[in-house]
Design a protein around this motif. Structure first.
Motif, short mmCIF file in Angstrom:
data_model
loop_
_atom_site.label_atom_id
_atom_site.label_comp_id
_atom_site.label_asym_id
_atom_site.label_seq_id
_atom_site.Cartn_x
_atom_site.Cartn_y
_atom_site.Cartn_z
N MET A 1 57.47 72.36 1.61
CA MET A 1 58.14 71.86 2.80
C MET A 1 59.33 72.74 3.17
SD MET A 1 56.65 68.96 3.64
CE MET A 1 55.21 68.31 2.81
N CYS A 2 60.17 73.04 2.17
CA CYS A 2 61.42 73.72 2.48
C CYS A 2 61.54 75.09 1.80
CB CYS A 2 62.61 72.84 2.11
SG CYS A 2 62.87 72.68 0.33
N CYS B 1 64.73 69.01 -0.78
CA CYS B 1 64.26 68.09 0.29
C CYS B 1 63.63 66.82 -0.27
CB CYS B 1 63.29 68.80 1.23
SG CYS B 1 61.65 69.07 0.54
N CYS C 1 61.04 68.06 -5.22
CA CYS C 1 61.89 69.18 -4.81
C CYS C 1 63.34 68.73 -4.83
CB CYS C 1 61.50 69.64 -3.41
SG CYS C 1 62.61 70.87 -2.72
N CYS D 1 58.74 74.81 -3.19
CA CYS D 1 58.44 73.65 -2.34
C CYS D 1 57.70 74.10 -1.07
CB CYS D 1 59.73 72.93 -1.97
SG CYS D 1 59.48 71.57 -0.83
ZN LIG Z 1 61.71 71.03 -0.62
#
Ligand SMILES: [Zn+2]
Length: 1021
Positions: free
Chosen positions: A333-334, A312, A309, A331
């Motif tokens: 995560m983010c 992040c 990504c 992504c």
């Molecule tokens: Zn990310």
């Protein structure tokens, strides 16, 4: 909030199967549990190397003793032991009006939509919703249900796991009320009452049999997982850490690599706070795998490296989703939408799934290794360089430690003395590219040229330890195979070479500094022996522990070091990609300042193997095995670690042995090996969206011992719920205990031991009272209600309070410092054993125990509770806490048993050799049984070798260790298990009544003090 669908199905299962029916490991149908399991694909390969029934060793031998029949048992039936009767009477008075009860939580009703399901297991025809947070319908759905067969389908009859099979999600057992529940469906424990926490009160008495049993909590899942795989998505409550199991990686990392304390996470900090549980992750990134598991694939994306990504820097993983026809990846995560690099592009099918998905392990597996290009290098990666630093001072020579250490190195490199002559060793112990070097030291340093062309090693003495340098450029590090003759000849001669010299005092710090210079260009691993306090030369150490600071404020200073030289060297080592394992012997029980010496290991990711009362030859086998383990276990070096998590969460603390420059920086390791675990704690920086899952990713950048620069990437997913009631159903007890233990160990240098024990008590009360207050439903006020998934939690915390690190009473600071750091580094399996030993009765083994069952799995006897009230007269017991393994023999043990175990003529306790560390290989049934059981135990432990130590009643000092390990009894200056539960319960009741004072730990302890009649256990009393 509905739980994952797999659990939901188990719910209906539970309701259809009342507690106590056959199939319940906790109910009355114990004996039948195996037979009632209809879904039983044989998966785990048979444990290799066990002696089989019918093997020539005892099937046809001339000295064959027939297997003992029941009548011929070593242990005649006896009336119930009076001890327990007494306990009961004591209990009655202690318990007063206190009652212990089961958690009868109201059944949860299925919500209309399983929109949060990990997995829908209604079969191929059933509808399945995507993971929340996966916008495209189809991707995760298809992944999760890929190849999910109908029950009884081909996959279930497949007898073995093949690598090909584990490319795909494992079959999910489809539970319906028509099927009997398996032991593990009970053991998976979704919060329904099962009779498991049956700690009942009967007319004011507490039956000690009814309080949660750690051995039972291990035995039932162990039996289940002999025959079943653990699919990492469907069953979202991992097996207990001590349970051997075969994991099927379905995109979520195996619990062997990562365990979350909560596999369902409350959406807000407030909701989490109502549970008082920590939100944390235990990571063991290089954890060993089990036979039958697919090896971690190594993926090479060439010069560009693995896709990450842009925002992040998270690595590509199964939870990233593709959109715009495959041109973007989002992504997990983010949520940043990244462009897919052209070289990684593949189109998506109409449901949004990449067409090449199943050919891409990084999109289907929770744990993978990525090869990484030059930009990830800090040095040119090379094969790991091992540098052995060998103490040749007087104490080391005199006590046989030098001998044992040299032999251990040979065994590690070449497979032992016996294989050196004649026979070619069949396999390399170290990967190609790895090299070894040898340095000896006393008050001087001796380097050795080990070049293959030499007749024998050349010694170069470096007498100037004030300003030492490395006098060799070539020949210090060599290929162990090419230089085998030179190395073995040197190691064989070393003990004699120094037998005449015998310098009394070793220098250490200059030796280490030289080693670091020798390894500065490449990084590497140092393995150092030491048998005396290093009192010579620069950085010499002094006797800091004079035994007088016990229980004072000064005590905690002994658990850490302020030695500037050692601190500086530790930092330098990490910077150079160097780590160190110490093998420390205190042959006369002397002080070694492990706090200072071990600081080097703790900071660099290494380990200390400590032999507090080294005795040759008793301990040489353990020493040898442990050196071998150190050298041959999976080891990486020059490592950095980063943990990422979903928006809304952030890392709040790390616990373990590593170097951490500043908070927010990566963790740094000189070395990291298969046994090392790290605890990571999280806090909220916002509110989580219950419609989305929470994601975690650990990335360990390291160089393999073969010289490849890689990233070991593990991905972990958890569902999110608005409140915490769901979370309580997906608590991982081992992870909770591990996080708390690691944090407690981290506090040892700031808080007094009393304060830590008090804090552990408070934490236990907080968690159980929080559950009682918020989640337990309606129970009579006098009942102690334990959360289904935390039934043994209090016992493990009591084990922690009684551990060498934290226990009350006197304990040498060396031992405390050693155990404190060991706890910080232990994986959940090793910690579980450390906090509660496994005890096996040998005198009452079933004829079939210790041999393979019809499916080729070793049949293990059930464990015995760690209490002297369970010890039978005439009994023989194995007691294994993962650090030491005792063979305890009752004074009235049967002479027949002794002869069957140890051989003819060994028919009394006094006839046994107190220093033996193994069993002889005999042609008796019992001997084969016990050796098989020991082999099984040795395959399921942490870094410490499994050798026996005899503890004969009334004869051996090891008997004190036996008594110390009976953690359910009153010992180690702490209460018995029953008293502890009563104490905790009393405080829970005060909390519920609003009358609990958060007393300072000292006064809590003082109020408990009246129970401490003394150190003597019931056994000694
Ligand atoms: Zn990310």
């Amino acid at each position: 909030m509905s739980p994952p669908a797999a659990a939901m199905s188990e719910f209906s299962m539970y309701r259809a199967t009342p507690p106590g029916t056959p199939g319940s490991p906790f109910g009355s149908g114990v004996a039948k549990r195996k037979d009632d399991n209809k879904l039983r694909p044989a998966v785990a390969a048979s444990p290799a190397g066990y002696q089989q029934m019918g093997s020539p060793a005892f099937a046809t031998g001339p000295n064959q003793n027939p297997p003992p029949t029941e009548e011929q048992g070593y242990f005649p039936p006896q009336p119930p032991i009076q001890q327990s009767e007494q306990d009961m009477n004591n209990l009655t008075s202690q318990m007063g009006a206190v009652g212990l009860g089961v958690d009868h939580q109201a059944p949860h009703h299925r919500k209309k939509k399983d929109r949060h399901a990990y997995h829908n297991i209604e079969g191929p025809g059933g509808s399945s919703q995507a993971f929340n947070g996966v916008p495209q319908r189809g991707d995760a759905t298809q992944f999760l249900n890929q190849n999910t067969p109908t029950p009884g389908g081909a996959q279930w009859t497949s007898p073995q796991i093949t690598p090909a099979m584990s490319q795909f999600p494992a079959a999910a057992p489809t539970f319906s009320p028509a099927n009997a529940a398996s032991p593990m469906q009970y053991a998976a424990r979704t919060g329904e009452p099962q009779g498991g926490a049956a700690t009942t009160m009967n007319q004011g008495r507490v039956d000690p049999e009814q309080i949660p049993s750690v051995p039972r909590s291990r035995d039932a899942p162990a039996a289940y997982y002999l025959e079943h795989v653990y699919p990492t998505m469907e069953h979202h409550l991992p097996p207990p850490a001590l349970t051997p199991f075969v994991a099927f990686d379905q995109g979520n990392a195996s619990p062997k690599f990562a365990r979350l304390t909560l596999n369902n996470i409350p959406a807000s900090a407030d909701a989490l706070a109502s549970t008082h549980l920590p939100l944390g992750l235990i990571l063991q990134p290089l954890a060993p795998q089990q036979e039958g598991e697919q090896p971690i694939p190594v993926l090479d994306f060439g010069e560009t490296g693995p896709p990450r990504c842009r925002r992040c820097r998270a690595y590509i993983n199964p939870f990233m989703t593709f959109r715009s026809g495959g041109n973007k990846f989002v992504c997990n995560m983010c949520t940043f939408p990244n462009d897919v690099p052209s070289e990684y592009f593949a189109p998506t099918d109409p449901s949004g799934v990449r067409v090449d998905r199943l050919q891409r392990p990084e999109l289907t597996l929770g744990t993978v290794d990525f090869m990484v290009p030059k930009e990830y290098w800090s040095k040119e990666p090379v094969g790991l360089r091992w540098l052995f630093l060998i103490d040749v001072t007087a104490e080391s020579c005199n006590r046989g430690f030098l001998d044992g250490f040299c032999e251990g190195i040979m065994s590690a490199l070449y497979g032992g003395k016996d294989k050196l002559d004649g026979e070619q060793s069949t396999e390399r112990k170290l990967p190609p590219g790895a090299k070894v070097g040898i340095v000896t030291f006393d008050k001087e340093l001796h380097f050795y040229n080990l070049s293959a062309g030499l007749e024998q090693a050349q010694m170069l003495v470096m007498p100037d330890i004030e300003d030492p340098f490395v006098p060799l450029s070539d020949g210090l590090f060599v290929d162990p195979e090419e230089s085998k003759a030179v190395i073995t000849s040197l190691l064989t001669q070393l003990p004699n070479m120094f037998a005449e010299v015998k310098n009394p005092e070793p220098a250490l710090l200059p030796v280490i500094n030289s080693a670091v210079s020798a390894l500065a260009a490449t990084g590497g691993k140092v393995v150092c022996s030491l048998a005396a306090l290093p009192t010579w030369g620069p950085g010499r150490l002094f006797l800091r522990d004079d035994g007088n600071v016990h229980n004072t404020d000064a005590e905690k200073k002994l658990f850490t070091t302020e030695h500037p030289g050692f601190r500086k060297t530790a930092q330098k080592m990490v910077e150079s990609g160097v780590g160190i394992d110490f093998f420390l012997a205190a042959p006369s029980g002397g002080y070694l300042d492990i706090a200072t010496i071990g600081h080097l290991s703790a900071t660099t990711g290494g380990e200390v193997f400590y032999y507090p009362n080294f005795h040759s030859p008793r301990d040489t086998l353990k020493l040898s095995h442990e050196i071998k383990h150190t050298v041959t276990r999976d080891t990486g070096y020059q490592a950095l670690m980063k943990v990422r998590c979903s928006n809304g969460l952030q890392v709040s603390a790390y616990h373990g042995n590593f170097y951490h420059h500043t908070f927010g920086a990566d963790l740094e390791f000189g070395v990291i090996d298969a046994d090392k675990a790290i605890g990571v704690m999280f806090s909220y920086d916002g509110k989580l969206d219950p419609k989305l899952d929470a994601h975690f990713q650990s990335a360990l950048l390291y160089t393999t011992s073969g010289g490849e620069r890689r990233v070991r990437c593990s991905n972990i997913v958890a569902s999110v719920s608005e409140g915490a009631a769901e979370a309580m159903k997906f608590v991982d007890q081992d992870a909770v205990v591990s996080i708390i233990a690691k944090e407690a160990a981290a506090r040892m240098t700031e808080k007094s031991l009393k304060e830590i024990r008090g804090a552990l008590t408070e934490k236990t009360v907080d968690i159980l009272a929080g559950y009682r207050k918020n989640f337990s439903g309606n129970n009579p006020p006098g009942q102690l209600v334990l959360p289904e998934n935390l039934k043994e939690f209090s016992m493990y915390i009591l084990g922690l309070i009684k551990s060498r690190a934290f226990k009350g009473g006197k304990e040498p600071s060396d031992r405390r410092a050693h155990d404190m750091r060991a706890i910080k580094a232990m994986g959940p399996l090793e910690l579980s054993l450390y906090l509660y030993p496994r005890i096996i009765a040998l005198h009452s083994l079933d004829e079939k125990d210790g041999f393979a069952n019809e499916n080729g799995h070793l049949r293990m006897p059930d464990g015995v509770r760690a209490s002297f009230s369970k010890v039978e007269e005439g009994g023989a017991y194995i007691v294994d806490n993962g650090q030491v393994c005792l063979l305890w023999l009752h004074a009235q043990v049967s002479p027949n048993l002794l002869e069957d175990l140890f051989g003819e003529g060994h028919n009394s306790l006094k006839a046994l050799d107190p220093f033996q560390s193994t069993l002889p290989v005999l042609e008796t049934h019992l001997n084969a049984q016990v050796r098989n059981i020991l082999q099984y135990l040795s395959s399921s432990r942490g870094s410490k070798a499994m050798t026996l130590q005899l503890a004969r009643q009334g004869l051996d000092g090891a008997e004190y260790e036996f008594a110390r390990l009976l953690y359910e009894d009153r010992n180690n200056e702490a209460q018995s298990y029953v008293d502890w539960l009563v104490h905790v319960h009393r405080h829970i009741q005060l909390e519920l009544a609003g009358q609990r004072k958060k007393e300072d730990p000292d006064s809590t302890l003082t109020s408990m003090g009246s129970n401490f009649v003394g150190l003597r256990t019931p056994y000694w009393g």
